[in-house]
Design a protein around this motif. Structure first.
Motif, mmCIF file in Angstrom:
data_model
loop_
_atom_site.group_PDB
_atom_site.id
_atom_site.type_symbol
_atom_site.label_atom_id
_atom_site.label_comp_id
_atom_site.label_asym_id
_atom_site.label_seq_id
_atom_site.Cartn_x
_atom_site.Cartn_y
_atom_site.Cartn_z
ATOM 1 N N ARG A 1 -7.483 9.202 1.527
ATOM 2 C CA ARG A 1 -6.463 9.982 0.791
ATOM 3 C C ARG A 1 -5.461 10.641 1.733
ATOM 4 O O ARG A 1 -4.277 10.726 1.421
ATOM 5 C CB ARG A 1 -7.154 11.050 -0.065
ATOM 6 C CG ARG A 1 -8.101 10.491 -1.116
ATOM 7 C CD ARG A 1 -8.767 11.613 -1.904
ATOM 8 N NE ARG A 1 -9.779 11.088 -2.793
ATOM 9 C CZ ARG A 1 -11.055 10.929 -2.457
ATOM 10 N NH1 ARG A 1 -11.456 11.269 -1.226
ATOM 11 N NH2 ARG A 1 -11.926 10.441 -3.318
ATOM 12 N N LEU A 2 -5.951 11.126 2.867
ATOM 13 C CA LEU A 2 -5.041 11.712 3.860
ATOM 14 C C LEU A 2 -4.503 10.655 4.815
ATOM 15 O O LEU A 2 -3.348 10.730 5.252
ATOM 16 C CB LEU A 2 -5.759 12.816 4.645
ATOM 17 C CG LEU A 2 -6.174 14.051 3.846
ATOM 18 C CD1 LEU A 2 -6.994 14.994 4.718
ATOM 19 C CD2 LEU A 2 -4.954 14.778 3.296
ATOM 20 N N ASP B 1 -7.444 1.547 -0.615
ATOM 21 C CA ASP B 1 -8.751 1.148 -1.151
ATOM 22 C C ASP B 1 -9.340 2.356 -1.880
ATOM 23 O O ASP B 1 -9.900 3.260 -1.265
ATOM 24 C CB ASP B 1 -9.664 0.687 -0.011
ATOM 25 C CG ASP B 1 -10.918 0.007 -0.518
ATOM 26 O OD1 ASP B 1 -10.926 -0.419 -1.685
ATOM 27 O OD2 ASP B 1 -11.877 -0.113 0.254
ATOM 28 N N HIS B 2 -9.226 2.343 -3.188
ATOM 29 C CA HIS B 2 -9.533 3.524 -4.009
ATOM 30 C C HIS B 2 -10.795 3.264 -4.828
ATOM 31 O O HIS B 2 -10.750 3.069 -6.041
ATOM 32 C CB HIS B 2 -8.333 3.811 -4.920
ATOM 33 C CG HIS B 2 -8.469 5.055 -5.735
ATOM 34 N ND1 HIS B 2 -8.675 6.292 -5.180
ATOM 35 C CD2 HIS B 2 -8.419 5.256 -7.086
ATOM 36 C CE1 HIS B 2 -8.741 7.204 -6.137
ATOM 37 N NE2 HIS B 2 -8.601 6.591 -7.304
ATOM 38 N N LEU B 3 -11.932 3.264 -4.141
ATOM 39 C CA LEU B 3 -13.187 2.983 -4.835
ATOM 40 C C LEU B 3 -13.714 4.172 -5.615
ATOM 41 O O LEU B 3 -14.512 4.001 -6.533
ATOM 42 C CB LEU B 3 -14.268 2.566 -3.822
ATOM 43 C CG LEU B 3 -14.106 1.223 -3.134
ATOM 44 C CD1 LEU B 3 -15.354 0.912 -2.327
ATOM 45 C CD2 LEU B 3 -13.858 0.126 -4.150
ATOM 46 N N ALA C 1 -1.694 10.192 -2.780
ATOM 47 C CA ALA C 1 -2.119 8.981 -2.079
ATOM 48 C C ALA C 1 -1.888 7.747 -2.943
ATOM 49 O O ALA C 1 -1.391 6.715 -2.463
ATOM 50 C CB ALA C 1 -3.594 9.092 -1.698
ATOM 51 N N ILE C 2 -2.222 7.835 -4.214
ATOM 52 C CA ILE C 2 -2.006 6.706 -5.120
ATOM 53 C C ILE C 2 -0.514 6.411 -5.252
ATOM 54 O O ILE C 2 -0.088 5.251 -5.270
ATOM 55 C CB ILE C 2 -2.648 6.989 -6.492
ATOM 56 C CG1 ILE C 2 -4.171 7.070 -6.357
ATOM 57 C CG2 ILE C 2 -2.260 5.921 -7.512
ATOM 58 C CD1 ILE C 2 -4.875 7.522 -7.622
ATOM 59 N N LEU D 1 -0.128 -1.164 -3.550
ATOM 60 C CA LEU D 1 -1.261 -1.680 -4.303
ATOM 61 C C LEU D 1 -2.420 -0.698 -4.198
ATOM 62 O O LEU D 1 -2.614 -0.057 -3.153
ATOM 63 C CB LEU D 1 -1.716 -3.039 -3.757
ATOM 64 C CG LEU D 1 -0.768 -4.226 -3.879
ATOM 65 C CD1 LEU D 1 -1.413 -5.457 -3.250
ATOM 66 C CD2 LEU D 1 -0.390 -4.497 -5.329
ATOM 67 N N VAL D 2 -3.198 -0.605 -5.263
ATOM 68 C CA VAL D 2 -4.387 0.246 -5.305
ATOM 69 C C VAL D 2 -5.586 -0.656 -5.600
ATOM 70 O O VAL D 2 -5.614 -1.328 -6.636
ATOM 71 C CB VAL D 2 -4.260 1.337 -6.386
ATOM 72 C CG1 VAL D 2 -5.514 2.201 -6.418
ATOM 73 C CG2 VAL D 2 -3.023 2.193 -6.138
#
Length: 414
Positions: free
Chosen positions: A90-91, A108-110, A138-139, A144-145
């Motif tokens: 996120r940072l 990479d947003h698991l 961050a998103i 792409l997420v």
């Protein structure tokens, strides 16, 4: 195309980024790494418990040092076409945005902040919710997420879903190698020449027919040799954090109902619900071995030496949306997979898995009793899971949706 894997991710703790890197390379994509592992307190069974918790100030100092080293590495690296920011970045993504202006970023947003709060329990929720703005920023910074299931994609805001790509977690090559390295008994359940037919409804998955005698699925491969025989113990393993998502107390309660059955269980991990799980097991359980951690290099072979790998059994929102690392890894290692009957897990495994209702310790105990009494069914389930893993869980297979989107982005920029 040159892709950079960037951030403070740690593949020894969370193998996801390593799988992405390996998968992209197998598709012929150049991948450079710019990584300074931060490490995490929720490391799970492959990292030794810390001697002492350092506290917030020391964590922040360590994070600042990692970021400084990361920036120095990035400035020496060749300019990438795309930057993938690893799990819990996120940072990190904001640093990448400043270091590589104009370069498309992939997050990479698991796990969302709410998911972390669900995993760590009520005590952490108030503090974690303070970083929700950081997560949303961050998103917003990502082209792409990456998410691991369709259910996780739906949690995103409607405008964010268009940029989301579902990339299953998969398993590192070392787990497949572990299955191949073991002796005949451990490999017996993998003697299937053809993977099962896994055509399924896109949301709910198949509802396989069951054997009226055993209550187990009957439409997976049948050219197998039973892996354990009457008089031998069914070897069962569970590994991971003892968190609400895992539902470890459900496992503990189930084990307490297995007195007299030929079952040997290995329980690996630590966490909030570890003591409660031990208490629930009680004196009437089968033989149970408790281990707090296992070295990273040893865990795949240890899992591969078992017949059944247990998944997650929690009933919280995150538990119903995920497919955990352990079921990918257990299948790759040649184990039968026994996990909760959730939409993403049934859709992924179909007849290659065995499912019980989430949170239902009676149903879990009943499934283990049936498996202990039917070695041939265990071998058949092992064959189905191993065949599915070799087809769909290898790194090059799981990254296919990502490769397609990355090529679209780079082609447009060209």
């Amino acid at each position: 195309m040159r892709v950079m894997a960037f951030g403070t991710y740690d593949t020894t703790v969370h193998p996801r980024v390593g799988i992405l890197i390996e998968g992209l390379r197998r598709h012929g994509i150049e991948v450079v790494t710019c990584n300074v592992p931060l490490g995490h307190m929720d490391a799970g069974p492959m990292v030794p418990p810390p001697a002492a918790h350092p506290g917030i100030p020391r964590q922040r100092i360590r994070h600042a040092r990692c970021i400084a080293e990361l920036v120095a590495k990035a400035r020496r690296a060749p300019r990438p076409d795309v930057v993938i920011v690893g799990y819990q970045g996120r940072l990190d993504i904001q640093i990448a945005r400043r270091l590589f202006p104009g370069v498309p970023l992939v997050l990479d947003h698991l796990e969302s902040v709410d998911d972390v709060a669900d995993r760590l329990g009520q005590a952490a929720q108030a503090e974690l919710r303070k970083v929700d703005r950081i997560e949303q920023a961050a998103i917003a910074a990502a082209r792409l997420v990456l998410v691991d299931t369709e259910e996780h994609r739906r949690v995103l805001a409607p405008a964010q879903r268009e940029r989301a790509v579902v990339v299953p977690i998969g398993a590192p090559q070392v787990w497949f190698d572990a299955a191949s390295d073991l002796g005949p008994r451990a490999r017996a359940g993998m003697r299937a020449d053809h993977p099962p037919d896994l055509a399924a409804d896109p949301l709910t998955g198949p509802d396989p027919a069951t054997d009226p005698t055993t209550g187990l699925p009957q439409d997976s491969p049948t050219d197998f040799v039973p892996d354990f025989r009457p008089g031998e113990d069914l070897r069962v393993i569970s590994f991971g954090l003892y968190s609400p998502v895992q539902g470890a107390p459900v496992i503990g309660a189930a084990l307490s109902r297995l007195d007299g059955y030929p079952i040997a269980v290995t329980m690996i991990g630590r966490g909030l619900q570890a003591q409660r799980t031990r208490d629930l097991v009680g004196p009437n359980a089968p033989r149970v071995t408790w281990r707090t951690w296992v070295p990273e290099a040893e865990l795949p072979r240890l899992v591969a030496a078992h017949d059944v790998c247990l998944g997650v059994f929690g009933t919280g929102a995150k538990a119903l949306r995920l497919v955990p690392n352990k079921v990918f890894q257990g299948a790759a290692a040649g184990c039968a997979v026994l996990t909760s009957d959730t939409a993403p897990q049934r859709r992924l495994f179909g007849p290659a898995g065995l499912f019980v209702p989430a949170g239902d310790s009676d149903a879990l105990a009943d499934a283990l009793r049936r498996l202990a009494q039917h070695p041939a069914e265990v071998a058949r389930l092992r064959a189905a899971a191993a065949a599915l893993a070799r087809e769909r869980f290898v790194p090059e297979a799981v990254v296919e949706p990502l490769v397609e989107r990355l090529r679209e982005i780079v082609d447009k920029r060209s």
